[in-house]
Design a protein around this motif. Sequence first.
Motif, mmCIF file in Angstrom:
data_model
loop_
_atom_site.group_PDB
_atom_site.id
_atom_site.type_symbol
_atom_site.label_atom_id
_atom_site.label_comp_id
_atom_site.label_asym_id
_atom_site.label_seq_id
_atom_site.Cartn_x
_atom_site.Cartn_y
_atom_site.Cartn_z
ATOM 1 N N ALA A 1 20.155 9.546 8.868
ATOM 2 C CA ALA A 1 20.438 8.556 7.847
ATOM 3 C C ALA A 1 20.090 9.496 6.425
ATOM 4 O O ALA A 1 20.965 9.190 5.526
ATOM 5 N N LEU A 2 19.003 10.338 6.437
ATOM 6 C CA LEU A 2 18.581 11.120 5.429
ATOM 7 C C LEU A 2 19.845 12.149 5.090
ATOM 8 O O LEU A 2 20.298 12.563 4.087
ATOM 9 N N ALA A 3 20.551 12.586 6.234
ATOM 10 C CA ALA A 3 21.484 13.621 5.960
ATOM 11 C C ALA A 3 22.599 13.064 5.322
ATOM 12 O O ALA A 3 23.367 13.487 4.499
ATOM 13 N N MET A 4 23.104 11.851 5.636
ATOM 14 C CA MET A 4 24.336 11.146 5.096
ATOM 15 C C MET A 4 23.942 10.876 3.676
ATOM 16 O O MET A 4 24.809 11.034 2.739
ATOM 17 N N SER A 5 22.752 10.287 3.396
ATOM 18 C CA SER A 5 22.447 9.900 2.238
ATOM 19 C C SER A 5 22.463 11.282 1.407
ATOM 20 O O SER A 5 22.417 10.965 -0.054
#
Length: 426
Positions: free
Chosen positions: A146-150
């Motif tokens: 999720a952090l990577a996509m965000s």
Amino acid sequence: MSINAPRGTQDLLPGVSEKWQYVEKVLADLCRRYHYKEIRTPIFEHTELFQRGVGDSTDIVQKEMYTFEDRGGRSITLRPEGTASVVRSYVQHKGYGLPNQPVKYFYVGPMFRYERPQQGRLRQFVQFGIEALGSDDPAIDAEVLALAMSAYEELGLKSLKLVLNSLGDKESREAHREALVAHFQPHKEELCADCQVRLDQNPLRILDCKKDRDHPAMETAPSILDYLNEYSQKYFNQVKNYLDSMGIDYVIDPNLVRGLDYYNHTAFEIMSEAEGFGAITTLSGGGRYTGLVEEIGGPETSGIGFAFSIERLLMALEAEEIELPVNEGLDCYVVSFGDEAAQEAVKLTYQLRNAGVQVDKDYQNRKMKAQFKSADRLQAKYVVVLGDREVENQVVNVKNMQSGEQQEVPIAEVVQHLQQQLPGGE
């Protein structure tokens, strides 16, 4: 003879460096919200760290590292990636003993790889990455994804694809390894020289080969997903369930592998599908690893992380025609004429800067018209004008460069006046 920057490096000049500063600020704020703390490790490490941590069979260790011997006869390497250094620091400073686990780090800094320079791939590049160490919970995998996509979405990117795979645990990987060897052995002589070596050392990496990707044996290679044991399958399903609950789209690619030896279970890449981005679409990659902390001298500890280069991120922004909100204009430019006014201009510039106003002045003793041209070129919002007469009367003229309005303001009040007029002022 002129001396240029070494091949595969670049100068980030004013006008470009501001974009980097903005990106790094957005990423740092995102990490703060996810409760990842910044870590800064040395640019060079003992070569053994990367041989043990990255893996002797990888292209990075075999072909791409900048390695040299220091004056003490020690083999030193400029770091080619960030994970090994972060784990080394985690072990050295006993991060595994901290009461709050997992320990969550982020880093931004230069990495070095000797490879053929091309667009978005330099010999010195800046990498942003995160590592979460000390948890086997599939939820932390989902958090990292999720952090990577965000990280990309916060900067406005939309043409993204998250590609997901599981490499399974040690038992699953060993079963898959045997199947790969049996599959590719009859075709060994048809494979490139690197893959012939990989068949013995790390056959999983054959699936990631750029030279042999069109070989017919690639299409029929056994899938790791068919060799996952019950635990690995359950783990992978849970990661996917968490992603589904967050509404994060993904696609499964059983041929997705990571180029480093320490990965297991979750592996992923984020790709750009923007038109004109280039043939190499991968923006970032990462995954879960077990055994790396032990290899570097710590206790059995699992971790997960990802990394991407800022250069490729900026390429993706350009491909999607996204303009970063970088403010390149000055708040104020001080124009002065006359000896006493020049003295007062130095003092006033200093006071404005101390008050948080971005300000500059003339340092070439130019006439007033030329100073106003400088203010225009620097996109100054306001110009403060003072001559010897203004100094005598203790006033200045403040001109709004957008509206053209001009106002006489007492010198003692000009700092407060500009603070009120500028965006964010009272």
